[in-house]
Design a protein around this motif. Structure first.
Motif, mmCIF file in Angstrom:
data_model
loop_
_atom_site.group_PDB
_atom_site.id
_atom_site.type_symbol
_atom_site.label_atom_id
_atom_site.label_comp_id
_atom_site.label_asym_id
_atom_site.label_seq_id
_atom_site.Cartn_x
_atom_site.Cartn_y
_atom_site.Cartn_z
ATOM 1 N N TYR A 1 41.896 31.527 50.679
ATOM 2 C CA TYR A 1 41.593 32.901 50.447
ATOM 3 C C TYR A 1 39.949 33.388 50.700
ATOM 4 O O TYR A 1 39.674 34.233 50.211
ATOM 5 C CB TYR A 1 41.882 33.266 49.027
ATOM 6 C CG TYR A 1 43.470 33.278 48.676
ATOM 7 C CD1 TYR A 1 44.230 34.094 49.472
ATOM 8 C CD2 TYR A 1 43.760 32.461 47.653
ATOM 9 C CE1 TYR A 1 45.555 33.958 49.184
ATOM 10 C CE2 TYR A 1 45.238 32.537 47.361
ATOM 11 C CZ TYR A 1 46.176 33.201 48.188
ATOM 12 O OH TYR A 1 47.447 33.475 47.988
ATOM 13 N N PHE B 1 40.149 37.924 43.376
ATOM 14 C CA PHE B 1 41.310 38.543 43.017
ATOM 15 C C PHE B 1 41.310 38.655 41.442
ATOM 16 O O PHE B 1 40.317 38.644 40.737
ATOM 17 C CB PHE B 1 42.592 37.716 43.305
ATOM 18 C CG PHE B 1 42.781 37.399 44.673
ATOM 19 C CD1 PHE B 1 41.889 36.604 45.584
ATOM 20 C CD2 PHE B 1 44.102 37.646 45.344
ATOM 21 C CE1 PHE B 1 42.117 36.394 46.780
ATOM 22 C CE2 PHE B 1 44.284 37.555 46.743
ATOM 23 C CZ PHE B 1 43.335 36.737 47.421
ATOM 24 N N TRP B 2 42.508 39.518 40.972
ATOM 25 C CA TRP B 2 42.745 39.652 39.703
ATOM 26 C C TRP B 2 42.848 38.247 38.950
ATOM 27 O O TRP B 2 42.465 38.324 37.640
ATOM 28 C CB TRP B 2 43.788 40.472 39.545
ATOM 29 C CG TRP B 2 45.243 39.717 39.486
ATOM 30 C CD1 TRP B 2 45.537 38.805 40.535
ATOM 31 C CD2 TRP B 2 46.197 39.679 38.702
ATOM 32 N NE1 TRP B 2 46.731 38.519 40.312
ATOM 33 C CE2 TRP B 2 47.290 39.134 39.269
ATOM 34 C CE3 TRP B 2 46.713 40.449 37.436
ATOM 35 C CZ2 TRP B 2 48.641 38.738 38.829
ATOM 36 C CZ3 TRP B 2 48.021 40.165 37.058
ATOM 37 C CH2 TRP B 2 48.941 39.591 37.380
ATOM 38 N N ASP B 3 42.694 37.441 39.559
ATOM 39 C CA ASP B 3 42.850 35.794 39.260
ATOM 40 C C ASP B 3 41.802 35.656 38.224
ATOM 41 O O ASP B 3 41.858 35.220 37.089
ATOM 42 C CB ASP B 3 42.854 34.838 40.163
ATOM 43 C CG ASP B 3 44.026 35.012 41.067
ATOM 44 O OD1 ASP B 3 44.178 35.872 41.629
ATOM 45 O OD2 ASP B 3 44.591 33.739 41.787
ATOM 46 N N GLU C 1 55.127 39.606 44.048
ATOM 47 C CA GLU C 1 54.963 40.067 45.348
ATOM 48 C C GLU C 1 56.147 39.870 46.326
ATOM 49 O O GLU C 1 55.990 40.252 47.572
ATOM 50 C CB GLU C 1 53.656 39.280 46.193
ATOM 51 C CG GLU C 1 52.438 39.610 45.193
ATOM 52 C CD GLU C 1 51.163 38.660 45.945
ATOM 53 O OE1 GLU C 1 51.617 37.802 46.529
ATOM 54 O OE2 GLU C 1 50.219 39.251 45.653
ATOM 55 N N LYS D 1 58.646 36.305 42.129
ATOM 56 C CA LYS D 1 57.583 35.308 42.583
ATOM 57 C C LYS D 1 56.972 34.753 41.215
ATOM 58 O O LYS D 1 56.585 33.492 41.058
ATOM 59 C CB LYS D 1 56.545 35.846 43.465
ATOM 60 C CG LYS D 1 55.434 34.855 44.053
ATOM 61 C CD LYS D 1 54.634 35.772 45.130
ATOM 62 C CE LYS D 1 53.637 34.577 45.490
ATOM 63 N NZ LYS D 1 52.667 35.208 46.326
ATOM 64 N N GLN D 2 56.519 35.721 40.500
ATOM 65 C CA GLN D 2 55.635 35.408 39.070
ATOM 66 C C GLN D 2 56.037 36.409 37.982
ATOM 67 O O GLN D 2 56.585 37.390 38.230
ATOM 68 C CB GLN D 2 54.314 35.338 39.505
ATOM 69 C CG GLN D 2 53.762 36.670 40.219
ATOM 70 C CD GLN D 2 52.310 36.332 40.997
ATOM 71 O OE1 GLN D 2 52.692 36.124 42.084
ATOM 72 N NE2 GLN D 2 51.388 36.591 40.285
ATOM 73 N N PRO E 1 52.763 42.434 40.267
ATOM 74 C CA PRO E 1 52.378 41.011 40.373
ATOM 75 C C PRO E 1 53.467 40.110 40.942
ATOM 76 O O PRO E 1 53.178 39.287 41.749
ATOM 77 C CB PRO E 1 52.588 40.539 38.767
ATOM 78 C CG PRO E 1 52.202 41.738 38.006
ATOM 79 C CD PRO E 1 52.773 42.928 38.641
ATOM 80 N N TRP F 1 41.908 44.760 46.129
ATOM 81 C CA TRP F 1 42.812 43.595 45.909
ATOM 82 C C TRP F 1 42.091 42.319 45.970
ATOM 83 O O TRP F 1 41.976 41.293 45.312
ATOM 84 C CB TRP F 1 44.092 43.562 46.342
ATOM 85 C CG TRP F 1 45.062 42.557 46.208
ATOM 86 C CD1 TRP F 1 45.485 41.556 47.017
ATOM 87 C CD2 TRP F 1 45.351 42.256 44.822
ATOM 88 N NE1 TRP F 1 46.283 40.596 46.393
ATOM 89 C CE2 TRP F 1 46.235 40.978 45.101
ATOM 90 C CE3 TRP F 1 45.471 42.809 43.469
ATOM 91 C CZ2 TRP F 1 46.919 40.312 44.114
ATOM 92 C CZ3 TRP F 1 46.100 42.048 42.719
ATOM 93 C CH2 TRP F 1 46.785 40.968 42.583
ATOM 94 N N LEU G 1 49.791 31.122 39.526
ATOM 95 C CA LEU G 1 49.317 31.766 38.209
ATOM 96 C C LEU G 1 50.498 31.783 37.195
ATOM 97 O O LEU G 1 50.272 32.382 36.123
ATOM 98 C CB LEU G 1 49.081 33.463 38.593
ATOM 99 C CG LEU G 1 47.755 33.825 39.272
ATOM 100 C CD1 LEU G 1 47.627 33.365 40.574
ATOM 101 C CD2 LEU G 1 47.989 35.500 39.590
ATOM 102 N N ALA H 1 38.956 33.334 43.759
ATOM 103 C CA ALA H 1 40.245 32.695 43.289
ATOM 104 C C ALA H 1 40.583 31.155 43.664
ATOM 105 O O ALA H 1 41.257 30.602 42.997
ATOM 106 C CB ALA H 1 41.523 33.517 44.063
ATOM 107 N N SER I 1 53.937 31.360 42.499
ATOM 108 C CA SER I 1 52.379 31.583 42.549
ATOM 109 C C SER I 1 51.879 30.718 41.527
ATOM 110 O O SER I 1 52.422 30.555 40.616
ATOM 111 C CB SER I 1 52.075 33.048 42.150
ATOM 112 O OG SER I 1 50.911 33.105 41.530
HETATM 113 C C1 BGC Z 1 49.686 35.586 44.097
HETATM 114 C C2 BGC Z 1 48.481 36.595 43.397
HETATM 115 C C3 BGC Z 1 47.259 35.848 43.353
HETATM 116 C C4 BGC Z 1 46.847 35.434 44.574
HETATM 117 C C5 BGC Z 1 45.465 34.705 44.620
HETATM 118 C C6 BGC Z 1 48.961 35.196 45.419
HETATM 119 O O1 BGC Z 1 49.999 34.195 45.750
HETATM 120 O O2 BGC Z 1 50.991 36.249 44.093
HETATM 121 O O3 BGC Z 1 49.027 37.207 42.106
HETATM 122 O O4 BGC Z 1 46.233 36.883 42.835
HETATM 123 O O5 BGC Z 1 47.827 34.318 45.187
HETATM 124 O O6 BGC Z 1 45.578 33.524 43.866
#
Ligand code: BGC
Length: 705
Positions: free
Chosen positions: A315, A320-322, A459, A570-571, A457, A369, A608, A307, A606
């Motif tokens: 991190y 991540f799903w990123d 959070e 959040k997103q 998504p 995750w 994203l 990420a 976020s």
């Molecule tokens: C976001 C997630 C993301 C993660 C890593 C978090 O703050 O809400 O969607 O995967 O950060 O970038």
């Protein structure tokens, strides 16, 4: 803007200590296997010096895995007339340039210590894209105004933290005045690492056999106007690497740079984007592509894309799903080999995902995750903010959509690449195992099938029922799994039978997937707006406009428990489904109603968030609004607008900008005849040109207003 740009370079002409941490991330160089942050060669107070080997995670005791910084090759301690060279003494001149054409980072400093002559010091470094085990550094020093005596020390430094304590323990070393080999064991005892280095320098070189920092020392005198050059090369070989790489070549820096340039040119042919009318956006996209390519493993040896790419400790480099959703689709259409390597990593993690599903008493595969090397869940259970109480983190347990996101990336890759060999083996296995997870996860009652107690998504809302995004993605996933099983049976009977044996697929499984998909509820709809999760429409309304602009996120302003009760997100969540699944936005009135409802409720908490909104706005016929959001997204890494730049770059933002351009503004998609576009460009973008690969063939696309 503190940065200075040329079409193919990113630069700075002043040293601003307050920005140094963020700039270390920004000036990261890499070749997919190795990456080095843009920390200076000479030590700097507060530096986060780091070189990473992709995929080489260590597991410190009582903690989750971290991609530990390997012993450092960049450190150079220099003294001019016995005065240590440091930028704590403000330089007389400073210039740093990152060349996106070949990945060479150059820094030139005019410097004099108290009562010393002026020295012109130039460092160049490269991690050649064509030789992913190697690193090369060159130092050129000129005495400008008076003779100077130089003392120089450089070697391999295992005292670097990861981010606080070192990840590697020295176990042996051997060297002479030009060669050095040092061996290390990771602190968890799991890996061995060997670093070799070679120095080409004039003067009397001696070796200081320090345990943690073996290094060469040389003393040189330069007359006024005289200069000297030293070259240092290094290579990293871990117990992960198969063959022993060739010994360090005895080549000069320019040859390393030239080889790297050839390899980069090949990549750039596949992925440059030209925007007539917006050189700034064009450069930002080039930088984004550069950093993605620098972090994307060039072979399928097992590493994925993190990420934070490989640009910082944020991190801990977890995946991540990123990557799957924001980076891999871009790579799929420009550099499908790199997309395939990331998917190979996901396949390697499938057993970890199976273990996670089993741990929850479910079937199939539930992806981590936060994923590191084994695919087991690496999300820490707690976070300890610098001030305040520890906070429990539930994303690893509840952010279940990750499983569908991986399937989505694999399916998108397959559609574009036509790589049936991938789909008929690893792709199908990942998709089917993920679908089995959903099948064992849903609760069916007389009102349909439900997925309760998840984090979507967004959070900011934890443990919600029937999250629209999760349910819609699970439904998509179940349907795709059913069609993949049928496709395999019809088109690749051998692969089908292999998989039937391996996974125990029965004849009714595809039908059950389809049936369940039909039962999965998508939640309530009011005035065409999908409810983000059961109960969202009843939350307290917060007027975000009233707290705009703000410098802190709503998470910081309201706190976790209050956030649960308000309608700030959040997103993108419902909008994320619209962005990822064309079918979800097919009805323009529904798409518009959801945009009008959710976009003003989004905190963009976020990294994203903004690029997804940008691309979706363009898709919904609002390119100017899309562009406004796109500019804000550019600021996340290029202006450090979220204030966390020192932790590393944001893979999802950089990939998101590229994807917003291709799939959003340019409207890139596929129909039966191949790639198509449906332009929704902002006013001042006269044309956007790029090349995409479809089924291995390049297609030059030009989109005009
Ligand atoms: C976001 C997630 C993301 C993660 C890593 C978090 O703050 O809400 O969607 O995967 O950060 O970038």
């Amino acid at each position: 803007m503190t940065l200075e740009w040329d079409s193919w370079t990113l630069g700075e002409t002043r040293y601003l200590p307050a920005l140094a941490g963020w700039h270390e991330s920004l000036f990261t160089i890499g070749n997919g296997r190795l990456a080095t942050r843009g920390s200076f060669e000479e030590p700097r107070t507060g530096e986060r010096r780091a070189t990473f080997v992709n995929g080489l995670f260590v597991h410190p005791e009582g903690d989750t895995a971290v991609l530990g910084a390997v012993p450092d090759w960049t450190r150079v301690d220099l003294a001019v007339d016995s005065v240590p060279f440091t930028l704590d003494v403000p330089p007389a001149g400073f210039q740093r340039t990152l060349s996106l054409a070949d990945g060479v980072l150059t820094r030139t400093v005019l410097w004099r210590g108290p009562e010393t002559g002026l020295a012109r010091i130039r460092f160049r470094r490269v991690l050649p894209l064509d030789r992913p085990h190697l690193c090369a550094l060159e130092l050129h020093i000129e005495a400008m105004t008076a003779p100077i005596a130089l003392t120089l020390e450089t070697g391999i430094d295992a005292t670097v933290g990861s981010p606080t304590r070192p990840a590697w323990v020295p176990v042996g070393q051997d060297g002479d005045r030009s060669n050095l080999t040092a061996s290390y064991r990771s602190i968890d005892g799991a890996h061995d690492l060997e670093v070799t280095a070679r120095l080409a320098a004039a003067g009397a070189v001696t070796l200081i056999a320090d345990h943690a920092h073996p290094r060469w020392r040389t003393v040189l005198n330069l007359d006024t106007g005289e200069s000297m050059t030293i070259t240092k090369t290094a290579s990293y070989r871990s117990s992960h690497d198969g063959d022993t790489p060739a010994p360090l070549p005895d080549t000069g820096f320019d040859e390393f740079a030239a080889g790297s340039k050839r390899a980069w040119s090949q990549r750039w042919r596949q992925c440059s984007i030209e925007i007539d009318g917006d050189p700034e956006a064009e450069r930002a996209l080039r930088f984004a592509a550069f950093q993605l390519l620098a972090a994307a493993p060039g072979d399928a040896a097992g590493a994925g894309i993190g990420a934070k790419l490989m640009s910082g400790f944020g991190y801990r480099h977890h995946v991540f799903w990123d990557s799957d959703v924001f980076v891999v689709p871009y790579l799929t259409v420009t550099n499908p080999d790199l997309a395939a390597n990331h998917l190979a990593y996901r396949y390697r993690c499938l057993d970890g995902a199976r273990r996670k599903a089993a741990g929850f008493g479910r079937q199939g595969a539930f992806y981590a995750w936060e994923s590191a090397d084994s695919g087991d869940e690496m999300t820490p259970a707690w976070t300890r903010p610098p001030h305040g109480e520890p906070v429990r983190i539930l994303t690893g347990e509840l952010q279940e959509h990750i499983t569908a996101d991986v399937a989505w990336a694999a399916h998108h890759y397959w559609r574009w690449s036509g790589d049936d060999a991938f789909m008929s083996t690893s792709g199908a296995e990942m998709i089917i195992e993920g679908a089995r997870y959903w099948a064992s996860r849903v609760d069916v009652n007389d009102r349909g099938a439900h997925i309760n107690g998840v984090i979507g998504p967004d959070e900011y809302h934890i443990e919600v029922d029937d999250n629209h995004f999760t349910n819609r993605m699970a439904r998509w996933h179940l349907r795709r799994a059913a069609s993949v099983v049928r496709w395999l049976g019809a088109e690749h009977p051998d692969a089908y039978h292999r998989l039937v044996t391996k996974l125990g697929i029965d004849t009714g499984e595809a039908t059950r997937f389809d049936r369940l998909a039909g039962q999965l509820v998508l939640g309530a709809q009011r005035n065409r707006v999908w409810e983000q999760f059961s109960g969202f429409f009843s939350l307290d309304v917060v007027d975000l406009e009233a707290v705009t602009p703000r410098t802190r996120s709503m998470y910081d302003l309201l706190g976790e428990s209050r956030l649960q009760k308000v309608d700030v997100i959040k997103q993108p969540d419902v909008l994320m489904a619209l962005a990822m699944l064309p079918a979800a936005r097919r009805d323009p009135d529904v798409a518009r109603a959801n945009w009008d409802y959710y976009a003003p409720r989004c905190d963009h908490g976020s990294s994203l968030s903004l690029p997804v909104h940008a691309g979706l706005a363009a898709r919904l016929g609002e390119p100017e609004e899309g562009y406004r959001l796109f500019r804000r997204a550019m600021g996340i890494d290029l202006e450090d607008s979220m204030g966390n730049g020192a932790d590393g770059l944001h893979a999802a933002t950089l990939g998101g900008l590229l994807q917003a351009t291709l799939f959003g503004f340019a409207g890139l998609g596929l129909d039966r005849s191949g790639p198509i576009t449906s332009g929704g460009l902002p006013e001042h973008w006269r044309t956007v040109g790029f090349t995409v690969l479809w089924r291995g063939r390049p297609h030059d696309m030009e989109v005009t207003r």
